[in-house]
Design an enzyme around this catalytic site. Structure first.
Site, PDB file in Angstrom:
ATOM      1  CE  LYS A  73      -3.782   0.285   2.482  1.00 16.34           C
ATOM      2  NZ  LYS A  73      -4.581   0.314   3.730  1.00 16.34           N
TER       3      LYS A  73
HETATM    4  O1  G3P Z   1      -6.752   2.180   5.201  1.00 11.40           O
HETATM    5  C1  G3P Z   1      -7.663   3.221   5.152  1.00 11.40           C
HETATM    6  C2  G3P Z   1      -8.900   3.003   5.953  1.00 11.40           C
HETATM    7  O2  G3P Z   1      -8.662   1.980   6.866  1.00 11.40           O
HETATM    8  C3  G3P Z   1      -9.336   4.243   6.644  1.00 11.40           C
HETATM    9  O3  G3P Z   1     -10.446   3.960   7.410  1.00 11.40           O
HETATM   10  O4  G3P Z   1     -12.067   4.282   9.214  1.00 11.40           O
HETATM   11  O5  G3P Z   1      -9.737   5.217   9.442  1.00 11.40           O
HETATM   12  O6  G3P Z   1     -11.361   6.242   7.861  1.00 11.40           O
HETATM   13  P1  G3P Z   1     -10.916   4.990   8.542  1.00 11.40           P
END
Ligand code: G3P
Length: 224
Positions: free
Chosen positions: A85
């Site tokens: 990633k």
């Molecule tokens: O890897 C990106 C994703 O996990 C972000 O999720 O919930 O932190 O916005 P969040």
């Protein structure tokens, strides 16, 4: 649409995998931090559990050289099939071009705009990860943005697929599944929420009660 688990808690990953049809695991540095454990210890456990299912691991370095060195280390420890990633920044794009040419599997991440997704596709990324709910929180529309990115890939003939992330509700997941997006990664509670419905529970209980009224309490098709 493939469904991935966005978490690094091995117990949770095992539990979700037992019940739901999932295709792998995504992690990011914040998710690894929540585990409180050495990153490669956790990731190796996840890799072993997943077998040949997908594992996505994020780099930390901001410069292309550092990103490429991390990609080499990640695949050395966790296998060549591991998706690297990489945030879609100027340096990230430079690293993606080199790594994709070298046969690495790449998930372009930290995507908030369709132009980031377009550039990631041009740089050879396998997946592009729009942060649906974080885009919503900026006052834009995360689902519509992800759909636009999907259109760019399909209409432009790119191999890149959407790996949508940052979900906060089932509706966001459903909209992208209906649109034909390649992949969604969701936290365990969001995956559980995809089937959380008291009406279903009620219907299933009613069927059981009716059947037991016919043949006796605790009876099933095995002993009726
Ligand atoms: O890897 C990106 C994703 O996990 C972000 O999720 O919930 O932190 O916005 P969040």
């Amino acid at each position: 649409m493939k469904l991935l688990i966005d978490d690094a808690n091995i117990a949770k990953i095992k539990e979700i995998s037992e019940f739901f049809p999932v295709d792998g695991v995504t992690t990011n540095p914040s998710i690894l931090a929540k585990s409180g454990r050495p990153p490669f210890e956790v990731l190796s456990e996840i890799r072993e559990f997943l077998g040949d299912k997908e594992l996505h691991v994020q780099v930390i370095s901001a410069d292309a050289e550092g990103i490429m060195k991390e990609a080499a280390k990640i695949t050395e420890v966790l296998g060549k099939e591991t998706f690297i990633k990489i945030p879609v920044t100027r340096e990230g794009l430079k690293a993606m071009k080199a790594l994709s040419a070298d046969g690495y599997k790449i998930t372009a991440t930290a995507i908030y705009t369709p132009m980031q997704a377009y550039l990631a596709a041009r740089a050879g990324a396998d997946y592009a990860a729009p942060y649906v709910n974080r885009i919503d929180n900026l006052g834009a529309n995360g689902v519509e943005s992800a759909m636009t990115m999907h259109d760019i890939f399909v209409n432009g003939g790119y191999k890149t697929e959407i790996l949508a992330a940052s979900f906060k509700n089932s509706q966001q997941v459903q909209a992208l599944a209906a649109y034909g997006c390649g992949c969604a990664t969701c936290a365990p509670d969001i995956i559980e929420g995809l089937i959380a419905n008291p009406t279903v529970t009620y219907a299933v209980e009613a069927f059981k009660k009716d059947f037991e009224g016919l043949v006796g309490e605790g009876k099933t098709m095995l002993d009726c």
